[in-house]
Design a protein around this motif. Structure first.
Motif, mmCIF file in Angstrom:
data_model
loop_
_atom_site.group_PDB
_atom_site.id
_atom_site.type_symbol
_atom_site.label_atom_id
_atom_site.label_comp_id
_atom_site.label_asym_id
_atom_site.label_seq_id
_atom_site.Cartn_x
_atom_site.Cartn_y
_atom_site.Cartn_z
ATOM 1 N N ALA A 181 0.860 -1.254 0.091
ATOM 2 C CA ALA A 181 0.062 0.129 0.077
ATOM 3 C C ALA A 181 0.640 1.116 0.028
ATOM 4 N N ASP A 182 2.085 1.185 0.448
ATOM 5 C CA ASP A 182 2.830 2.288 0.458
ATOM 6 C C ASP A 182 3.946 2.368 -0.454
ATOM 7 N N ASP A 183 4.551 1.370 -1.127
ATOM 8 C CA ASP A 183 5.495 1.524 -2.037
ATOM 9 C C ASP A 183 5.577 0.120 -3.139
ATOM 10 N N VAL A 206 14.406 10.712 -7.087
ATOM 11 C CA VAL A 206 13.462 11.836 -6.727
ATOM 12 C C VAL A 206 12.875 11.527 -5.607
ATOM 13 N N GLU A 207 12.700 12.439 -4.827
ATOM 14 C CA GLU A 207 11.979 12.249 -3.617
ATOM 15 C C GLU A 207 11.549 13.746 -3.107
ATOM 16 N N GLU A 208 10.349 13.454 -2.375
ATOM 17 C CA GLU A 208 9.745 14.773 -1.783
ATOM 18 C C GLU A 208 10.377 14.907 -0.099
ATOM 19 N N THR A 209 10.946 15.923 0.127
ATOM 20 C CA THR A 209 11.452 16.280 1.373
ATOM 21 C C THR A 209 10.627 17.408 2.093
ATOM 22 N N GLU A 210 11.058 17.694 3.311
ATOM 23 C CA GLU A 210 10.434 18.801 4.039
ATOM 24 C C GLU A 210 10.769 20.193 3.306
ATOM 25 N N GLN A 211 11.801 20.314 2.596
ATOM 26 C CA GLN A 211 12.283 21.287 1.767
ATOM 27 C C GLN A 211 11.615 21.431 0.262
ATOM 28 N N ALA A 248 9.666 2.601 -5.878
ATOM 29 C CA ALA A 248 8.672 3.960 -5.723
ATOM 30 C C ALA A 248 7.692 3.948 -4.622
ATOM 31 N N ASP A 249 7.302 5.080 -4.173
ATOM 32 C CA ASP A 249 6.310 5.288 -2.980
ATOM 33 C C ASP A 249 5.902 6.358 -3.079
ATOM 34 N N GLY A 250 5.128 6.963 -2.063
ATOM 35 C CA GLY A 250 4.224 8.156 -2.132
ATOM 36 C C GLY A 250 5.201 9.383 -2.254
#
Length: 942
Positions: free
Chosen positions: A436-438, A509-514, A472-474
């Motif tokens: 469900a997550d990746d 490629v990732e989504e971070t706090e920044q 790959a995940d969210g």
């Protein structure tokens, strides 16, 4: 005639006349007492150091009868001693001590002084002090060049070390990747070794093992392996509002707005909220989660809260409030807000969402979508409840496959040490997993072949290992591929020779706090190594040296919401025993929203370990910045070559260039171009430094040399110039001129020599055509021819009244002398602000009166004539640039002097008066004022 009452005032010591009325009489008028106005302070006071004094000038005070009091004190607050009073607006203070003084200028009108204005002034030092100061300045210039040279050398040494560190870091990075992948191959080999060592003899056999398991939550199938699964969750929405076509029934404390798929709460000074439709009918025990996608505009203050009412109780009570924490915003001000495990009960009819403490025109929140639901297992169950209920599936799916092909050739060997047998291995492992997550997948392949050590065939080992991974995940997506090719001889720690080739590629490629970040890297290396102690006995250095050679290349790229960067590092190394050599080349480019910069660093290094080393380094850097202060563009180059024998001697050449342009917010620019060349040599007695520096700021070009000798020789060497050991020598063909000290016969004390080109050492009084010595003696041995006698003097003092200039005394041939006296003065005023205000010309005129005097030998000086130089004001006002005004004076007179034969002459010119046309700027002031002035006397006798 109307009678007028009189009041008599007793102003004497005696009694009044008897006719005066005894009774007091009231007057119908009273005298007005005169009060003088306040005396204003003196403005525009400017001290100007002049020869043996300070010239102080100030603006006139516009009151009749003003007298200016000049006082002197040792500090800004005194104590003060009056030194002069004047009605002029200038005062020349004479003092050759060079001591700093403070001067207070006070205007006094009819004995009533105003507030004094204090300025600081330092008289020009005496000649002896000027000589000492100049010597100190010369020493400081030389010291500064040496300090600059040492600082540049230190920077170059730091760059050389940085280049070596980069090479070490690149090798370490490649080694880390290689070791990790090598461990994968070793693990596969060890598994195969265990399998091969189960029995010494094998027969043909097939063994199959299968196992299946089925339950409500897991379906498992095994074939010669065991597969394990983890767990994960996702969000299953009961109701969701996308606001694609409108507000979809949502209300609030004020009608909410709709903006291209975003719901906007109405503006409110306190507690702005939006409310869902009141027909939800949610089971509070089942659906206890609310999610929102929110964007903040401007800088609203977060106050997150959720309130609700039930079907049975529709009163909005404060006890039914759930606080929502502020999320982490991305670079676009967007975040997903989650309210989890809301403690509501019963059947929820509607809920309200508050995000900020207020909602204004420029500071507010927007809502993209709102969902209410629950966490639930199962792929896709979060969005389709019926499918979740209809099918109970695992929260993840995983498939893996492992293949192993192993062979060995034992001969008559019966032990378990597989290094004593020939083996071959192919191992492959593949894995794919979705939860469900990746989602992820990986593949590993290993090829290995070995020949045994001993007296048999040549012992060798070769392997190829490749690993690939994707995930790959969210929040991220990652991909990596590594391939390692190795060959060794023999196997094990006692290898004689080896070669390795590595290629690793990573993408992420990732989504971070920044915010969103994308990164890529490629590492390529090739390395060969040889252990000298295993070389043949016929080798001249057998058993003494190891050698290795390697190359590493690393590519790196990064891009995110803040910057973009690309980098490439190349490292080439070679080692043979104590001898080591390496080349490093790094290229780096980076850009963000305020700057762009690029750099290349190349380093070349060679050494005999612990004994001697050489380095050559070159750095290129370019940068452009833009901020609130303006724009800056800089380009630099620094290069160095250095050779060193440890603790004994060193030599180094450092050169650099820099070009810089700065433009401030007002549009004014500063430019700088400079270059240097420094040579540093240390033979064991400390460094000796020489070289040159040159800089250009757009106004002045400065060139400085630090050298024991300086020579300029024309092609063919028939003419040239040299400076050495305190003298300057210029030669052309058979003639030379030498000026200075320390040349020729030391006993003769020559300071100036003209004669045959015999060199500096052979110059003497006996072979000179002309000479002067340190005792004040002189000799001219050539021939004089009649011609033009010219005498000229000039002063550039900016003082007007009182400045004088003397030409002579000088000799005459008795012919007519044409004497020209000229004067020019320019005052430039600038205002850098933009706008419609500008310079304006006022009253007055530009004049300068000069008296000219003539003197013959010892006769008294006589007045000759008077000249008046005149001028005007030129104004150039710009609305989009700086304003400029020029005040100019100019004039000249030509006089003929043919009397008194060949007697000596002297001419003197003195400024005895001046006036100036007023110039002011409409803004009230201006920020630039420069003065250039010249007065000259030229006498030409033909």
């Amino acid at each position: 005639m109307q009678e007028r009452k009189l009041t008599l005032i007793d102003i004497g010591a005696g009694a009044l006349p008897s006719v005066t009325p005894v009774t007091a009489q009231n007057s119908s008028w009273f005298p007005t007492v005169y009060v003088s106005p306040e005396t204003p302070p003196v403005d525009g006071v400017t001290p100007e150091p002049v020869a043996d004094g300070v010239l102080i000038e100030w603006d006139a005070v516009d009151q009749a009868g003003v007298v200016y009091i000049i006082e002197r004190g040792p500090a800004h607050d005194g104590p003060w001693a009056e030194i002069h009073r004047t009605t002029e607006t200038r005062y020349l203070y004479s003092d050759g001590s060079g001591q700093k003084w403070y001067f207070r200028i006070t205007a006094s009108v009819r004995g009533k002084p105003g507030v004094g204005t204090v300025v600081e002034g330092t008289p020009t030092p005496t000649t002896a002090e000027l000589i000492a100061a100049q010597q100190k300045l010369d020493k400081e210039i030389a010291d500064r060049i040496e300090a600059n040279a040492l600082e540049a050398a230190a920077r170059a040494d730091g760059l050389a070390q940085a280049a070596q560190d980069l090479a070490f870091e690149a090798r370490a990075r490649a080694d880390g990747v290689r070791q990790a992948l090598d461990a994968v191959g070793v693990e596969a080999q060890e598994r195969a070794d265990e399998l091969l060592n189960e029995r010494m003899e094998r027969s043909a056999a097939i063994t199959e093992l299968s196992h299946t398991q089925q339950s409500d939550h897991e379906s498992l199938s095994r074939a010669l392996s065991e597969v394990a699964a983890g767990s994960g969750t996702q969000f299953d929405s009961k109701r969701i509002w996308y606001f694609d076509d409108g507000v979809e029934g949502w209300t609030g404390n004020g009608e909410p707005g709709f903006d291209s798929g975003w719901l906007r709460p109405a503006n409110a000074n306190a507690s702005p909220y939006v409310q869902s439709p009141d027909t939800l009918g949610l089971d509070a025990g089942t659906y206890s989660h609310v999610k929102l996608r929110v964007r903040k505009m401007g800088a609203p203050v977060w106050v997150g809260a959720l309130r609700w009412v039930t079907v049975d109780d529709r009163d909005w009570k404060s006890v039914r409030t759930f606080e929502i924490s502020e999320p982490v915003w991305d670079t676009n001000g967007i975040a997903t807000v989650t309210a989890a495990e809301i403690p509501w009960a019963g059947e929820v009819a509607a809920f309200r969402v508050q995000l900020g403490d207020s909602q204004t025109v420029s500071h507010y929140y927007l809502i993209d979508w709102v969902a209410v639901g629950r966490p639930t297992p199962g792929a896709g169950v979060a969005l389709v409840q019926e499918e979740s209920v209809a099918r109970v599936a695992a929260d993840s799916i995983e498939a893996s496959k492992r293949e192993t092909l192993a062979v060995q050739l034992r001969g008559d060997y019966e032990g378990t040490d597989l290094s004593q047998v020939a083996t071959g291995l192919f191992a492959a492992e593949r894995d794919a997993r979705v939860s469900a997550d990746d989602a992820s997948a990986s593949a590993i392949e290993t090829l290995r072949a070995r020949m045994p050590v001993g007296d048999g065939p040549l012992a060798t080992e070769a392997s190829v290992t490749e690993e690939s991974q994707v995930r790959a995940d969210g929040d991220s997506a990652n991909a990596r591929n590594i391939e390692l090719v190795q060959a060794r001889m023999p196997a094990g720690d006692g290898k004689v020779a080896s070669v390795e080739a590595l290629d690793s590629v990573t993408a992420k490629v990732e989504e971070t706090e920044q915010g969103l970040v994308s990164m890529g890297e490629r590492v390529t290396s090739l390395n060969a190594q040889f252990d000298g102690e295993h070389a043949g006995e016929d080798d001249w250095n057998a058993g003494e040296s190891d050698w290795s050679a390697g190359t590493v290349t690393i590519y790196t790229v990064i891009a995110d919401g803040d910057h973009a960067q690309a980098k490439k590092t190349d490292a080439v190394t070679a080692e043979f025993g104590e001898f080591k050599a390496g080349v490093t080349d790094q290229i780096d480019a980076i850009a963000d929203d305020v700057s762009a910069q690029a750099q290349q660093l190349v380093g070349v290094h060679a050494e005999l370990e612990g004994k001697a080393s050489t380095d050559a380094v070159n750095q290129l850097r370019s940068r452009v910045d833009q901020n609130a202060d303006g724009i800056t563009a800089v380009s630099e180059q620094l290069g160095s070559v250095k050779a060193e024998v440890a603790d004994k001697a060193s030599a180094q050449v450092v050169q650099g260039m820099q070009a810089q342009v700065q433009q401030n917010a007002d549009g004014l620019s500063q430019v700088l171009a400079k270059a240097f060349l420094h040579l540093i040599a240390d033979g064991g007695n400390g460094p000796l430094i020489g070289g040159m520096e040159i800089d250009n700021d757009g106004r002045v070009v400065n060139t400085r040399f630090l050298s024991s000798t300086f020579q300029i020789i024309a092609p063919g060497a028939d003419r040239g110039m040299e400076w050495r050991d305190g003298y300057l020598r210029v030669w052309n063909g058979a003639a030379q001129r030498i000026i200075g000290t320390g040349f020729g016969n030391n006993m003769e004390g020559l300071m100036d020599y003209f004669g045959p080109n015999v060199g500096a050492g052979a110059a003497s009084k006996s072979n000179a055509v002309m000479w002067m010595d340190s005792g004040g003696n002189a000799y001219w041995g050539g021939a004089l021819a009649a011609g033009v006698l010219r005498n000229a003097v000039q002063t550039t003092s900016i003082v007007m009244t009182g400045t004088q200039l003397v030409c002579g005394p000088f000799s005459s041939n008795g012919r007519n002398k044409s004497v020209v006296v000229s004067f020019s003065r320019t005052v430039t005023m600038t205002k850098s602000a933009f706008g419609s205000d500008g310079f304006v010309a006022g009253a007055g005129e530009n004049t300068c009166t000069i008296n000219i005097y003539r003197k013959v030998e010892n006769d008294p000086e006589t007045f000759w004539t008077q000249m008046v130089a005149r001028g005007g004001v030129s104004i150039f006002n710009e609305t989009d640039g700086p304003d400029t005004a020029y005040a100019q004076w100019g004039g000249a007179v030509t006089l003929n002097d043919g009397a008194d034969g060949s007697r000596q002459r002297q001419y003197r010119a003195e400024i005895v008066g001046a006036s100036e046309q007023q110039v002011a700027h409409q803004s009230g002031n201006f920020n630039g004022r420069t003065i250039e002035q010249s007065m000259s006397i030229v006498s030409v006798e033909t």
